[in-house]
Design a protein around this motif. Structure first.
Motif, PDB file in Angstrom:
ATOM      1  N   CYS A  44       0.862  -1.175   0.000  1.00 53.78           N
ATOM      2  CA  CYS A  44       0.000   0.000   0.000  1.00 53.78           C
ATOM      3  C   CYS A  44       0.906   1.235   0.000  1.00 53.78           C
ATOM      4  N   ASN A  45       0.319   2.376  -0.261  1.00 53.64           N
ATOM      5  CA  ASN A  45       1.111   3.603  -0.323  1.00 53.64           C
ATOM      6  C   ASN A  45       1.799   3.917   1.010  1.00 53.64           C
ATOM      7  N   LEU A  46       1.203   3.560   2.131  1.00 50.95           N
ATOM      8  CA  LEU A  46       1.813   3.814   3.435  1.00 50.95           C
ATOM      9  C   LEU A  46       3.009   2.887   3.679  1.00 50.95           C
ATOM     10  N   CYS A  47       2.852   1.598   3.410  1.00 46.51           N
ATOM     11  CA  CYS A  47       3.957   0.652   3.622  1.00 46.51           C
ATOM     12  C   CYS A  47       5.125   0.937   2.684  1.00 46.51           C
ATOM     13  N   TYR A  48       4.815   1.406   1.485  1.00 46.36           N
ATOM     14  CA  TYR A  48       5.893   1.814   0.582  1.00 46.36           C
ATOM     15  C   TYR A  48       6.730   2.901   1.248  1.00 46.36           C
ATOM     16  N   MET A  49       6.083   3.897   1.805  1.00 41.76           N
ATOM     17  CA  MET A  49       6.793   5.016   2.434  1.00 41.76           C
ATOM     18  C   MET A  49       7.534   4.597   3.706  1.00 41.76           C
ATOM     19  N   GLU A  50       7.010   3.591   4.407  1.00 36.40           N
ATOM     20  CA  GLU A  50       7.604   3.172   5.677  1.00 36.40           C
ATOM     21  C   GLU A  50       8.550   1.985   5.537  1.00 36.40           C
ATOM     22  N   PHE A  51       8.761   1.497   4.323  1.00 31.97           N
ATOM     23  CA  PHE A  51       9.585   0.297   4.151  1.00 31.97           C
ATOM     24  C   PHE A  51      10.999   0.504   4.695  1.00 31.97           C
ATOM     25  N   GLY A  52      11.496   1.718   4.629  1.00 29.79           N
ATOM     26  CA  GLY A  52      12.828   2.023   5.123  1.00 29.79           C
ATOM     27  C   GLY A  52      12.978   1.859   6.621  1.00 29.79           C
ATOM     28  N   SER A  53      11.880   1.662   7.346  1.00 31.64           N
ATOM     29  CA  SER A  53      11.980   1.485   8.793  1.00 31.64           C
ATOM     30  C   SER A  53      12.460   0.080   9.164  1.00 31.64           C
ATOM     31  N   TYR A  54      12.437  -0.856   8.210  1.00 32.52           N
ATOM     32  CA  TYR A  54      12.990  -2.185   8.485  1.00 32.52           C
ATOM     33  C   TYR A  54      14.503  -2.080   8.541  1.00 32.52           C
ATOM     34  N   SER A  55      15.089  -2.645   9.562  1.00 36.94           N
ATOM     35  CA  SER A  55      16.549  -2.574   9.677  1.00 36.94           C
ATOM     36  C   SER A  55      17.197  -3.412   8.579  1.00 36.94           C
ATOM     37  N   ASN A  56      18.355  -2.976   8.169  1.00 36.42           N
ATOM     38  CA  ASN A  56      19.098  -3.705   7.138  1.00 36.42           C
ATOM     39  C   ASN A  56      19.424  -5.118   7.596  1.00 36.42           C
ATOM     40  N   GLU A  57      19.715  -5.280   8.874  1.00 34.32           N
ATOM     41  CA  GLU A  57      20.028  -6.595   9.410  1.00 34.32           C
ATOM     42  C   GLU A  57      18.816  -7.522   9.324  1.00 34.32           C
ATOM     43  N   TYR A  58      17.620  -7.012   9.624  1.00 34.00           N
ATOM     44  CA  TYR A  58      16.407  -7.825   9.522  1.00 34.00           C
ATOM     45  C   TYR A  58      16.192  -8.281   8.087  1.00 34.00           C
ATOM     46  N   LEU A  59      16.484  -7.400   7.138  1.00 37.00           N
ATOM     47  CA  LEU A  59      16.316  -7.736   5.725  1.00 37.00           C
ATOM     48  C   LEU A  59      17.412  -8.668   5.216  1.00 37.00           C
ATOM     49  N   GLY A  60      18.487  -8.826   5.985  1.00 34.81           N
ATOM     50  CA  GLY A  60      19.544  -9.740   5.600  1.00 34.81           C
ATOM     51  C   GLY A  60      20.806  -9.073   5.098  1.00 34.81           C
ATOM     52  N   PHE A  61      20.848  -7.747   5.127  1.00 35.52           N
ATOM     53  CA  PHE A  61      22.003  -7.016   4.623  1.00 35.52           C
ATOM     54  C   PHE A  61      22.961  -6.653   5.753  1.00 35.52           C
ATOM     55  N   LYS A  62      24.200  -6.493   5.362  1.00 32.41           N
ATOM     56  CA  LYS A  62      25.195  -5.960   6.296  1.00 32.41           C
ATOM     57  C   LYS A  62      24.908  -4.470   6.463  1.00 32.41           C
ATOM     58  N   LYS A  63      25.489  -3.869   7.462  1.00 29.98           N
ATOM     59  CA  LYS A  63      25.188  -2.475   7.795  1.00 29.98           C
ATOM     60  C   LYS A  63      25.417  -1.507   6.640  1.00 29.98           C
ATOM     61  N   GLU A  64      26.388  -1.768   5.797  1.00 31.47           N
ATOM     62  CA  GLU A  64      26.691  -0.812   4.729  1.00 31.47           C
ATOM     63  C   GLU A  64      25.701  -0.865   3.559  1.00 31.47           C
ATOM     64  N   LYS A  65      24.914  -1.929   3.431  1.00 32.09           N
ATOM     65  CA  LYS A  65      23.948  -2.059   2.339  1.00 32.09           C
ATOM     66  C   LYS A  65      22.583  -1.586   2.794  1.00 32.09           C
ATOM     67  N   ARG A  66      21.936  -0.759   1.962  1.00 30.18           N
ATOM     68  CA  ARG A  66      20.592  -0.261   2.267  1.00 30.18           C
ATOM     69  C   ARG A  66      19.690  -0.442   1.055  1.00 30.18           C
ATOM     70  N   LEU A  67      18.428  -0.683   1.314  1.00 31.04           N
ATOM     71  CA  LEU A  67      17.412  -0.628   0.267  1.00 31.04           C
ATOM     72  C   LEU A  67      16.828   0.767   0.300  1.00 31.04           C
ATOM     73  N   ASN A  68      16.867   1.455  -0.808  1.00 28.86           N
ATOM     74  CA  ASN A  68      16.329   2.809  -0.903  1.00 28.86           C
ATOM     75  C   ASN A  68      15.052   2.796  -1.731  1.00 28.86           C
ATOM     76  N   LEU A  69      14.081   3.592  -1.320  1.00 30.59           N
ATOM     77  CA  LEU A  69      12.810   3.644  -2.037  1.00 30.59           C
ATOM     78  C   LEU A  69      12.994   4.050  -3.496  1.00 30.59           C
ATOM     79  N   ILE A  70      13.980   4.863  -3.775  1.00 34.08           N
ATOM     80  CA  ILE A  70      14.185   5.285  -5.168  1.00 34.08           C
ATOM     81  C   ILE A  70      14.623   4.110  -6.044  1.00 34.08           C
ATOM     82  N   ASP A  71      15.091   3.027  -5.411  1.00 35.65           N
ATOM     83  CA  ASP A  71      15.482   1.836  -6.164  1.00 35.65           C
ATOM     84  C   ASP A  71      14.291   0.918  -6.457  1.00 35.65           C
ATOM     85  N   PHE A  72      13.155   1.147  -5.799  1.00 34.60           N
ATOM     86  CA  PHE A  72      11.977   0.305  -6.020  1.00 34.60           C
ATOM     87  C   PHE A  72      11.416   0.613  -7.408  1.00 34.60           C
ATOM     88  N   GLU A  73      11.224  -0.417  -8.190  1.00 35.41           N
ATOM     89  CA  GLU A  73      10.699  -0.257  -9.546  1.00 35.41           C
ATOM     90  C   GLU A  73       9.205  -0.601  -9.551  1.00 35.41           C
TER      91      GLU A  73
END
Length: 124
Positions: free
Chosen positions: A55-84
């Motif tokens: 939904c439009n709200l979860c899209y905006m709040e997706f960045g609140s998930y920690s990188n570690e929870y998503l499986g990434f090391k601290k230096e890797k981030r998922l950015n909303l601008i990368d969402f296609e």
């Protein structure tokens, strides 16, 4: 009949009607929001062909998930601008899905997290 387990914590999954968002759709308030047409829903390619309907709200709040929870090391981030954007959902529907009563996520989201963690692990 064999009970299905959560792929993250192995608790027994339960079944319920969910709103169209793969992230927040299991919450009862989201069913109300669905009927009130508060949210819009879009399918996104999040990372390396892993898709989620948000939904439009979860899209905006997706960045609140920690990188570690998503499986990434601290230096890797998922950015909303990368969402296609794959597809805007013009006629969203309620759906039946399983969810974990302990992790409190839909099975669709839990599977996404497991797949994302596996991809992130292969990159390290």
């Amino acid at each position: 009949m064999k009970k299905e387990q959560c792929p993250i914590c192995y608790s027994e999954l339960e079944t319920k009607t969910c709103a169209p968002c793969d992230d927040c759709g299991l919450f009862d308030v989201e069913i109300e929001h669905f009927h009130q047409k508060i949210h819009t829903y879009t399918i996104y390619n999040i990372y390396k062909d892993l898709k989620l309907q948000l939904c439009n709200l979860c899209y905006m709040e997706f960045g609140s998930y920690s990188n570690e929870y998503l499986g990434f090391k601290k230096e890797k981030r998922l950015n909303l601008i990368d969402f296609e954007v794959v597809k805007q959902i013009h006629n969203p529907q309620l759906e039946i899905d399983k969810f974990c009563p302990d992790c409190y996520h839909r099975l669709k989201f839990l599977k996404f997290i497991i797949e994302l963690r596996e991809l992130a692990d292969k990159e390290d």
